[in-house]
Design an enzyme around this catalytic site. Structure first.
Site: not given
Lengths: 549, 486
Positions: A128, A240, A242, A256, A259, A290, A354, A388
């Site tokens: 990730f 955040q 996304h 969404l 990721e 991100r 997000h 994050r």
């Protein structure tokens, strides 16, 4: 439990119930907290939705970060998380997150979670963004759903009393101490629950933005409830975005796109089919953090290299079809429903609001600054700093859910005195919705557009001030509840206004660019390491930004 | 933007005696889902409209409703003009909101064993398809068994099966599932076909649990008798009159030009109990140029064994059936029984193609029969409609002869070993069919499955006929009209 008829202002107590611990919220953190708290005494979990169906845990697709392999280490996970968070994270909280995430994963496995495993019966892990080791555990691309299924399953094996579809509208206090909460049920009846300690696990609030990944429950209620009860919140400006939200169909924009798509090898391409991440982060490319990827995509679109639908391409057509089918089945299914076969054609994506990194200031035990009130999960601040890492939120829910539930459970039993003044104030406020003239949906729409335009990815003082003015104006409107069932909707709209104000004021307080928060009107001579600033803070009593010693 | 007219179910059980439907005209964006239309109504026109939703992306299972009668997720189903939106067929709280908690609470929880063992890759792969359930209860709302008998429902069976194969679970899930109503499922497949996550509950959970129950000696005595009969005679039912195969030669030549040749897998019911329908079918085929070959060695397809979890000698049966057609070099094997057809298509791997008789007839095309002035309704056999996806072909044939009045496609109660194992449940479902048949005002009930034919007949005062029988009646009428006057 005390029942009050909101419309007639009569209080009656034909179903009186008190509990040792009251947990508000039924996502990953709330359920985990309730499971833990129930080992100490009677625990009630109140959910705005049917327990387990609301919140963002069930929608979380990608994974859960935990150090499980010899080659990996908690120190590396710590560094990745701190660096990803632009060093704004509270190091003590991060230490706990990385150290305890593996044990909480073990809990889930014991309780029956079906994660993907390797041929050697180890939990499988995928790479990730922003992490130097592939440490994101997953169940296909329905990881959060697998977790919440497991947690709800476990919850049913405990003595926890679950109250579904009650919207908590206010915390109640006995002096300085939070000792319960008031909520509205489906019919609009006011219900009061008293407890020795209260755990806020209400999740996030990016529904305050026009484009958001959040479920219907992501309305920021917990930030507003905590703030009004006197709790201090930190870093509320840190939102955040996304990088990859769907752009079509219009009404489902922001949905969404995990990721994990990039984790599995998905490429970001602009309209010229250029792999543009080469220019923004040549090392990490699509798997940069991100904040970086979201800004890159936003820049490509703003500079005219986006698609007609206002996105960029996210392409997995070069991957083996079987990999897409087994590792990204939800993505495949969702896009097929919307007419795109991701095995043959690229997705179109654009940034979407997000996660709120900020939230109630907590100690490692999940205590807020108000006695009797605990917080965990997205509503708490400090763990993720200014950005994050993907996969850290699900871990956060389990690590800090357990801690908050444990600490709340350990709280002493006290005499429970109903906050009659507080309840009276709630009733008066509810009565104002009889007289109002504006639909809450109208207020919410205006707020969402204003926030997206004025407090989005790129910010400046002028736009933030303007947004604050709009929030102020919207706050003066008299909202209307045509029926008692609509009272909760008015309260939620009010919470969204409060949360939005905290975000915008935080953004004005932080006169620097840091992580997800970018101030285009400020040039700075420092980086994350040398920044003079730490947390922004806001409470009923004070607001400001901490200066590093 | 486009304008949509929608019709929405409204009901407040606390204040009203009956539900009503309200019409709205809504402006919607291109690609809008049903949920977005409901939101638009609630936001802009009528904030009192009650509906549930959370994630808006098909993952939480809050928003299942019926759109034009089909249970779907409101957040994923595209909104269409003139659609009717109703709650799931579960007790209504308000408008589109139904009681979900009792059904959700019935789903079993894992009880950890003392000794923890991580599931293997194979076990995880076996569990995964059963874990993608979002508990939207669409399956529960369409399950016919649930409406007439004590049955915990499809998604409970799904989780029982998952727990039965999970090494971390301590309990005896097989016995529990029997108590939950494992043997009440008619294998109508409605749960699977409505599932937004495409979970094959009958095949992947119920039949598998029944097989595990069989190993533990929990198979119903009546089902054991059927298995014994198959083992002893090759047939799942006894004969009550001369069988079809006793009445016809192995090769049946058509009249006139040969348009095609098919093997005929007759099945136990048409051979032993309803040879008249099969004879009618052979007449229709003969008249339409199709040569039919009926190998004598064929036996029961094994469906009664698979549906009831008794799979010990299944492979012997399968190879015998496959070999007798392969040996004769046939490319197409025709079934007339919906259950046999579905079994041969899904539970067999055959070197030849399986076609239902309605597929064969519509594929080759048939001589136009004379229309009859009869109003008829059609009962969709579960194993034809949902098992084989055959909806249009029977209707194409039927409407050549009679006026068709539709009724909802719901199981008659004869499948899944329920008629033999739980006759009271089968009768209760049969009575529900009676009510639906009455509503249509039809004079005749047409179907295309021997189990349905046999089971519906005592549950209606209307004659129940096979599609081929009706076609043959159409041909008889045509011949009568064309016959020169004496």
């Amino acid at each position: 439990m005390l029942l009050c008829d909101a419309a007639h202002n009569k209080m009656h107590s034909d179903e009186e119930r008190e509990a040792h611990v009251l947990v508000i919220g039924s996502g990953g953190a709330g359920v985990r907290a309730a499971i833990e708290a129930s080992t100490y005494g009677e625990t009630i979990l109140v959910s705005k939705t049917l327990a387990g169906k609301g919140g963002c845990t069930t929608m979380a697709e990608g994974g859960y970060n935990a150090v499980l392999r010899e080659q990996d280490s908690c120190d590396i996970h710590f560094e990745d998380t701190m660096n990803g968070g632009a060093l704004l994270n509270d190091p003590a909280l991060v230490r706990i997150l990385v150290d305890e995430a593996p044990r909480r994963m073990e809990d889930l496995l014991r309780w029956g979670a079906v994660f993907d495993v390797t041929d050697c019966c180890e939990v499988a892990q995928r790479p990730f963004g922003g992490q130097r080791f592939a440490r994101t555990c997953y169940a296909g691309d329905r990881t959060g759903h697998e977790m919440i299924s497991t947690l709800i399953d476990r919850l049913h094996s405990t003595e926890v009393w679950v109250e579904n579809e009650i919207t908590i509208i206010s915390l109640l206090k006995d002096g300085d101490r939070v000792n319960g909460a008031a909520g509205l049920d489906r019919q609009g009846n006011l219900r009061v629950i008293l407890a020795d300690s209260v755990v806020l696990a209400t999740g996030g609030g990016t529904k305050i933005y026009d484009i958001s990944t959040n479920s219907s429950s992501g309305t920021g209620d917990g930030y507003a409830l905590g703030f009004r009860a006197g709790a201090e919140l930190i870093d509320m400006e840190q939102i955040q975005f996304h990088p990859t939200g769907a752009v079509y169909p219009y009404d489902a924009r922001g949905r969404l796109v995990t990721e994990a798509v990039r984790g599995e090898g998905g490429l970001l391409l602009n309209i010229n089919h250029e792999r543009f991440m080469d220019r923004y982060d040549p090392q990490r490319k699509e798997l940069s953090t991100r904040d970086v990827v979201a800004r890159a995509i936003a820049t490509e679109i703003m500079e005219g290299r986006g698609t007609v639908n206002g996105g960029v391409y996210l392409d997995v057509t070069h991957l083996p079809r079987s990999q897409i089918e087994t590792k990204l089945p939800i993505m495949l299914e969702q896009f097929l429903k919307f007419g795109v076969d991701i095995r043959d054609e690229p997705m179109e994506v654009a940034p979407t609001a997000h996660h709120i990194m900020g939230g109630l200031r907590i100690t490692p035990q999940g205590e807020t600054t108000v006695p009797g009130l605990f917080a965990c999960g997205e509503v708490a601040g400090g763990v993720h700093g200014a950005n994050r890492l993907g996969g850290n939120a699900l871990a956060d829910t389990q690590v800090f859910g357990r801690r908050a539930g444990d600490a709340a459970g350990r709280a002493p039993s006290l005499e429970k005195i109903a906050d009659t003044m507080g309840i009276d104030a709630i009733q008066s406020r509810l009565r104002t919705f009889d007289q109002g003239d504006v639909q809450p949906s109208t207020v919410i729409r205006s707020l969402q557009v204003a926030m997206w335009e004025g407090a989005g990815i790129f910010r400046n003082a002028k736009d933030l001030e303007k947004t604050l003015g709009i929030i102020d104006h919207l706050s003066t409107l008299k909202m209307k509840a045509p029926a008692r069932e609509n009272l909760a909707g008015c309260c939620i709209a009010g919470n969204m206004l409060t949360t939005a104000r905290l975000v915008v004021k935080g953004a004005l307080l932080r006169k620097e660019s840091r992580g997800a928060h970018v101030r285009r009107d400020i040039s700075q001579a420092w980086d994350n390491r040398t920044s003079p600033y730490s947390h922004t803070y806001q409470s009923l009593e004070r607001e400001g930004i901490e200066v590093r010693p | 933007m486009k304008e949509l007219r929608v019709r929405i179910f409204r009901f407040n059980p606390e204040a009203e005696d009956h539900p009503h439907y309200q019409h709205y005209q809504v402006r919607a964006n291109d690609g809008a889902r049903v949920l977005h239309v409901l939101q638009a109504i609630s936001d802009e026109m009528d904030p009192t409209l009650s509906f549930r939703y959370c994630c808006g992306s098909g993952q939480c299972g809050s928003c299942a409703v019926r759109v034009n009668g089909q249970a779907v997720l409101a957040c994923m189903e595209e909104a269409k003009d003139s659609m009717t939106v109703e709650p799931l067929e579960l007790p209504v709280i308000r408008d589109l909101v139904v009681h979900m908690e009792p059904y959700l609470e019935a789903i079993a929880s894992l009880i950890p064993t003392g000794e923890f063992r991580m599931p293997t890759h194979e076990e995880v792969e076996a569990m995964k398809p059963l874990r993608s359930c979002i508990e939207c209860l669409a399956c529960v709302s369409v399950c016919p068994a649930l409406k007439v008998t004590k049955f915990a429902g499809p998604t409970v069976m799904r989780e029982d099966m998952r727990l039965a194969i999970d090494p971390r679970d301590h309990e005896d899930r097989v016995t529990a599932s029997v108590a939950d109503g494992l043997f009440t499922c008619t294998s109508c497949q409605a749960c699977w076909k409505t599932c937004p996550k495409d979970i094959q509950i009958p095949g992947k959970a119920i039949e598998k649990l029944r097989a595990l129950a069989n190993r533990e000696g929990l198979t119903l005595p009546r089902h054991q008798e059927v298995a014994k009969l198959i083992q002893d005679t090759g047939r799942s039912v006894t004969r009550t009159e001369p069988t079809l195969m006793e009445q016809v030669p192995e090769v049946i030549e058509p009249r006139g030009e040969v348009k095609g040749t098919v093997g005929f897998f007759v099945g136990c019911m048409y051979n032993q109990r309803l040879p008249k329908s099969a004879l009618d079918a052979l007449e229709v085929l003969k008249r339409n140029g199709i040569r039919v070959i009926i190998p004598r060695e064929q036996v029961c397809c094994g469906s009664p064994l698979i549906r009831t979890g008794q799979v010990d000698f299944l492979d012997t049966i399968k190879s015998r059936n496959i070999n007798c057609f392969t040996f004769r070099g046939l490319d197409v094997v025709m079934t007339m029984c919906a259950g046999c057809g579905s079994t041969l298509k899904h539970d067999y791997t055959t070197p030849f193609r399986i076609m239902d008789i309605t597929e064969v007839l519509t594929r080759f095309g048939i001589e136009q029969p004379a229309p009859l002035a009869i109003k008829a309704t059609y009962h969709d056999p579960c194993h034809l409609l949902r098992g084989q996806g055959i909806r249009d072909q029977p209707r194409e044939l039927i409407t050549k002869v009679v006026d068709l009045v539709e009724m909802p496609a719901i199981c008659c109660g004869s499948g899944g070993g329920v008629k033999s194992g739980n006759p009271a449940e089968a009768d209760a479902l049969g009575e529900l069919r009676r009510a639906e048949i009455e509503k249509t005002g039809a004079e005749v009930v047409i179907t295309s499955c021997p189990f349905c034919e046999y089971h519906i007949a005592p549950h209606t005062d209307k004659p129940v006929k096979n599609i081929c029988t009706i076609l043959l009646e159409g041909y008889a009428e045509k011949d009568r009209k064309e016959r020169p006057p004496a």
